[in-house]
Design an enzyme around this catalytic site. Sequence first.
Site, mmCIF file in Angstrom:
data_model
loop_
_atom_site.group_PDB
_atom_site.id
_atom_site.type_symbol
_atom_site.label_atom_id
_atom_site.label_comp_id
_atom_site.label_asym_id
_atom_site.label_seq_id
_atom_site.Cartn_x
_atom_site.Cartn_y
_atom_site.Cartn_z
ATOM 1 C CB SER A 122 -0.942 0.077 1.202
ATOM 2 O OG SER A 122 -0.776 -0.923 2.104
ATOM 3 C CG HIS A 143 -3.281 -1.238 -3.000
ATOM 4 N ND1 HIS A 143 -3.809 0.015 -2.762
ATOM 5 C CD2 HIS A 143 -2.984 -1.753 -1.775
ATOM 6 C CE1 HIS A 143 -3.826 0.234 -1.456
ATOM 7 N NE2 HIS A 143 -3.333 -0.810 -0.846
ATOM 8 C CD GLU A 155 -5.465 2.264 -5.397
ATOM 9 O OE1 GLU A 155 -5.893 3.410 -5.339
ATOM 10 O OE2 GLU A 155 -4.511 1.876 -4.681
ATOM 11 C CG ASN A 193 -4.068 4.564 0.870
ATOM 12 O OD1 ASN A 193 -5.206 4.533 1.345
ATOM 13 N ND2 ASN A 193 -3.273 3.513 0.849
HETATM 14 N N1 LIG Z 1 -4.147 -4.789 6.156
HETATM 15 C C1 LIG Z 1 -4.549 -3.903 5.274
HETATM 16 O O1 LIG Z 1 -5.534 -3.179 5.503
HETATM 17 C C2 LIG Z 1 -3.851 -3.778 3.955
HETATM 18 C C3 LIG Z 1 -4.545 -3.204 2.868
HETATM 19 C C4 LIG Z 1 -3.913 -3.128 1.621
HETATM 20 C C5 LIG Z 1 -2.614 -3.599 1.482
HETATM 21 N N2 LIG Z 1 -1.958 -4.131 2.558
HETATM 22 C C6 LIG Z 1 -0.586 -4.652 2.329
HETATM 23 O O2 LIG Z 1 -0.663 -6.061 2.218
HETATM 24 C C7 LIG Z 1 0.518 -6.648 2.756
HETATM 25 C C8 LIG Z 1 0.147 -7.627 3.844
HETATM 26 O O3 LIG Z 1 -0.619 -6.988 4.824
HETATM 27 P P1 LIG Z 1 -1.478 -7.822 5.887
HETATM 28 O O4 LIG Z 1 -2.321 -6.814 6.620
HETATM 29 O O5 LIG Z 1 -2.136 -8.971 5.235
HETATM 30 O O6 LIG Z 1 -0.321 -8.325 6.870
HETATM 31 P P2 LIG Z 1 -0.374 -9.534 7.924
HETATM 32 O O7 LIG Z 1 0.604 -9.199 8.972
HETATM 33 O O8 LIG Z 1 -1.784 -9.824 8.318
HETATM 34 O O9 LIG Z 1 0.148 -10.780 7.072
HETATM 35 C C9 LIG Z 1 1.429 -10.873 6.531
HETATM 36 C C10 LIG Z 1 1.785 -12.328 6.419
HETATM 37 O O10 LIG Z 1 2.984 -12.436 5.650
HETATM 38 C C11 LIG Z 1 3.817 -13.425 6.245
HETATM 39 N N3 LIG Z 1 5.191 -13.133 5.844
HETATM 40 C C12 LIG Z 1 6.002 -12.147 6.282
HETATM 41 N N4 LIG Z 1 7.168 -12.162 5.616
HETATM 42 C C13 LIG Z 1 7.087 -13.186 4.724
HETATM 43 C C14 LIG Z 1 7.966 -13.698 3.719
HETATM 44 N N5 LIG Z 1 9.156 -13.162 3.524
HETATM 45 N N6 LIG Z 1 7.546 -14.715 2.966
HETATM 46 C C15 LIG Z 1 6.324 -15.261 3.151
HETATM 47 N N7 LIG Z 1 5.461 -14.830 4.091
HETATM 48 C C16 LIG Z 1 5.831 -13.797 4.860
HETATM 49 C C17 LIG Z 1 3.543 -13.310 7.736
HETATM 50 O O11 LIG Z 1 3.878 -14.517 8.398
HETATM 51 C C18 LIG Z 1 2.044 -13.013 7.756
HETATM 52 O O12 LIG Z 1 1.284 -14.197 7.838
HETATM 53 C C19 LIG Z 1 1.401 -5.476 3.190
HETATM 54 O O13 LIG Z 1 2.255 -5.142 2.133
HETATM 55 C C20 LIG Z 1 0.394 -4.376 3.432
HETATM 56 O O14 LIG Z 1 0.966 -3.093 3.303
HETATM 57 C C21 LIG Z 1 -2.558 -4.238 3.784
#
Ligand SMILES: NC(=O)c1ccc[n+]([C@@H]2O[C@H](COP(=O)([O-])OP(=O)(O)OC[C@H]3O[C@@H](n4cnc5c(N)ncnc54)[C@H](O)[C@@H]3O)[C@@H](O)[C@H]2O)c1
Length: 505
Positions: A122, A143, A155, A193
């Site tokens: 994001s 995204h 997106e 955003n």
């Molecule tokens: N949560 C939101 O609202 C949101 C919205 C849009 C985008 N994002 C983006 O999505 C991505 C994930 O966010 P999330 O909220 O799902 O996070 P999260 O913490 O819920 O999940 C991340 C997962 O990735 C795993 N992980 C970490 N490093 C890793 C690696 N090197 N290889 C494989 N697995 C790995 C972790 O164990 C975890 O299960 C981020 O880039 C975040 O910026 C989040």
Amino acid sequence: MMGREVQRVGVIGAGAMGRGIAQVCAAAGCSVQLFDTAKEAVARARDAVGGDLARGVAKGRLSQEDADATLARIQPANELRDMSDCELLVEAIVEKLEVKQQLFRELEATVRPDCILATNTSSLSVTAIAAACEHPGRVAGWHFFNPVPRMRLVEVIQAPRTSAETVEALVELSTRVGHRAIVASDSPGFVVNHAGRAFVTEGLKLLSECVAEHSMLDAILRNCAGFRMGPFELLDLTGLDVSVPVMESIHAQYYGDDRYRPVTLARTRLMAGLLGRKSGQGFYSYGSRGGGAAPVPQPPAIPAEAALWWPTEGPAALPETITSLLPAARRATEPRHADVIFLAPLGADLSTTAAQLQLDAAKVIAIDPVFAGTSGVTLMACPATAASTVMAARATFAAQSVLTFVISDTPGYVASRVVACIVNLACEMAQQGIASPADIDVAVRLALGYPAGPFEWGDRLGAARVLQILEGLHATFGDQRYRPSPWLVRRARLSLPLSAPDRQN
Ligand SMILES: NC(=O)c1ccc[n+]([C@@H]2O[C@H](COP(=O)([O-])OP(=O)(O)OC[C@H]3O[C@@H](n4cnc5c(N)ncnc54)[C@H](O)[C@@H]3O)[C@@H](O)[C@H]2O)c1
């Protein structure tokens, strides 16, 4: 596979986002392999998807058969190599540039030469992630928003070297998974955003100027402008630990452009630990029995007696929408016979307007002419407005069962000012070619839940009025934050719709 329909998807990272992406892809018939470095994460993700599907079955949204088939299409991958046959790999891992770059480098060594690599980041630069790859043409942003199955916007982010085929394939798959895809160039905040900056930063700016308390600002934006929640309710929901770094990062990424400048009180409150709901205290208090915004106290609806006056022409004239709420029988013949003088300036504050019109400043009170109706009006006092004037003005509306919100002097009031800033920022995004006006409107409505997209809203209010508000803010504060976008200025001057392109085809 480019140019064909993606069928085999690999999702890396099985957290909140990864599991949602896996679910929508599987529901659309793709086979999905799910990988996470935390071993238990994939099983937890499948359980969560199973639970969500079961709720869908219970509500009659899908059949048990479809739910079972969807879940069966999501299979765990034990290592990255297991996904080497996928046509698309999407990562939703930790938000760290080096970790994502390292992952994509590793993936490139095992995947098919035509496999698309997508990132759900994001806030990171898709360009920087792609730059770590040998074939940046296959890398794009994809995204999604949380929760993925219900937030039906995505997106597709095109970095400078992302190929058109990669973008096309992601747009096609987005549509198949039931999402509206918008294509945007890689820039800080992408579309949603970025477009969402104005609401919160301008809300904070109004608070920092002591125009009103946070609860009053929220109430105005909910009641008069139709937002689902005000900026301070939103900040409490997200938490200042998340919002402040995002505000500061976007401001820095635009090289300190004043449009994005946060106010200092946000970081001060973050340092004080007033994070929001998660810490029990933010702008509002949250106890065990809930909490949050309370209704703004209103005066009793007693018969109002004061003699009123308002101009019917000139720069501070009241529009029909407001005069229809006022008792015509109590209108004095001249301002000097009135107890309360209502004015509705748009490009200047009340103090300036009262002085220009040589009116008794103790009797003047302004009323937002743009966002006024039976659901509420914003009344604005100047430093000389008598308390009795405010009380009489409120009583006049209370007698008609119209809520009143009282603020201190500022050009543009609250709702008009915030919406003008939203429209102006969207115009600037169009001017910079980040996305089309139509896509920005869709993104804002679907992902931010605003009552209207910025271009349609601006057209409804009138580009000239939006420009007048911004010019008033710019002149009063001398702050570059309010400089009107040339996109807005040109369309206002030419009386064109705000979505009109720069050139006729
Ligand atoms: N949560 C939101 O609202 C949101 C919205 C849009 C985008 N994002 C983006 O999505 C991505 C994930 O966010 P999330 O909220 O799902 O996070 P999260 O913490 O819920 O999940 C991340 C997962 O990735 C795993 N992980 C970490 N490093 C890793 C690696 N090197 N290889 C494989 N697995 C790995 C972790 O164990 C975890 O299960 C981020 O880039 C975040 O910026 C989040």
